[in-house]
Design an enzyme around this catalytic site. Sequence first.
Site, PDB file in Angstrom:
ATOM      1  N   ASN A 185       0.801  -1.223   0.000  1.00 50.23           N
ATOM      2  CA  ASN A 185       0.000   0.000   0.000  1.00 50.23           C
ATOM      3  C   ASN A 185       0.833   1.272   0.000  1.00 50.23           C
ATOM      4  OD1 ASN A 185       0.305  -1.516   2.547  1.00 50.23           O
ATOM      5  ND2 ASN A 185      -0.375   0.365   3.508  1.00 50.23           N
TER       6      ASN A 185
ATOM      7  N   CYS B 264      -3.477   4.444   7.874  1.00 50.98           N
ATOM      8  CA  CYS B 264      -3.813   4.202   9.277  1.00 50.98           C
ATOM      9  C   CYS B 264      -2.865   4.921  10.223  1.00 50.98           C
ATOM     10  CB  CYS B 264      -3.772   2.710   9.573  1.00 50.98           C
ATOM     11  SG  CYS B 264      -4.627   1.744   8.359  1.00 50.98           S
TER      12      CYS B 264
END
Length: 398
Positions: free
Chosen positions: A151, A330
């Site tokens: 990611n 996150c």
Amino acid sequence: MLYADYNSTSPVLPEVLEAMLPYLTEEFGNPANERTSLGKKAKEAVELARKKVADLVNALPEEVVFVSGGTESCFSAILGSFAGRSERRQFICSAVEHSAVLEAFSFLSSLDSKTEILRIPVDRNSKLDLEKLKTSVSENTNLVSVMMANNETGVLFPIKEIAKIAHSKNVLLHTDAVQAVGKIKIDFKDLGVDLLSLSGHKLGAPKGVGALVIKKELIEKNFWKPPMVGGGQEEGRRGGTLAVAQIVALGCAAEIKKKELSQGSAEKLQALRDEFEKLLLEKVSGVTINCSENMRLPNTSNFLVEDVIGLELMEELSKQNIFVSTGSACSTGKLEPSHVLSALGLDTVSNLSSIRVSLGSKTTIEEVRRLAKRISSVVSGLRDSSEMEFEKLFNSKG
Ligand code: PLP
């Protein structure tokens, strides 16, 4: 607004919104009540969506299990493999997995102290140490979990080769394909993967829906058992009333992505990304593209900018309505080095100076040019104003 953070999340596509809306209003039936006309319609909509998701990754519809998103999908893959063959107590993953995978393993270790979790290292370009993987898999290994695409860096992992290594010892392979699905062509069957995770909000569906693709034979052999039980939905593989509207949305987004990929969306994105990197290197001094020597997702660029704190660059850009990211989404907001970039061997300063741009289907060449230009001017401003601050920050951190 200039949105260049598609790896974090993506806007719901207009066609997707239109497709899902009736299932939030007049078609609100529960697919479990198949014998009523309302329930039957909901059930049919879910099964059509299942076929579309299966088609996107070349799996069988009956291999697709709907879940709440990428995190649940990874958790279910890992905990379900443990439940299926609990006598095999070693689990292997790469050092750069998303926290959805790493934390599932941590949870597993907390349940069973005899469980061993082995993280295979990567080099500076995020190439996985396949030799180490080969010598580590054994009859005691339950599952290998390696992401299809990272990611943060966008690096693609050699999943087919990894599947062969895992299968040589009758070990299962799970791949977290949350970032890859919709961006590149994926063939579940051909890759030889046993379990694959995907998430709706990365491909134009809303947040809160995803799928776990489970190879048919795994269920037949009892190699995977559902960790989420309840009312027997999804053939007993995931309890809980189905989120029909979100599932319809995921199916619609999958159909759109399949069409876009067949029309060259990956190649188009790569051309835009390459142009962005070229302009960036021309306009901004002290830029290094992370993992540029490896195979990467076509939309992702991760780069370090010397003498700039990535988070500050991100915040300054957001004041101008330009959205990029540092670290994984996150961990955004915390000045903590990214575990992914640390695993590549980047020192703390380079790590905190890195930033991610991720493009999407709506990105245009004009936007890419504007993005490089704006980054260039914000970097100049930050370098002028924060030289002292930067020195202080890193000296105090050692
Ligand atoms: N795996 C990867 C590689 C991701 O990038 C993400 C989300 O950023 C996830 C898993 C978690 O997916 P979700 O947000 O759908 O829970």
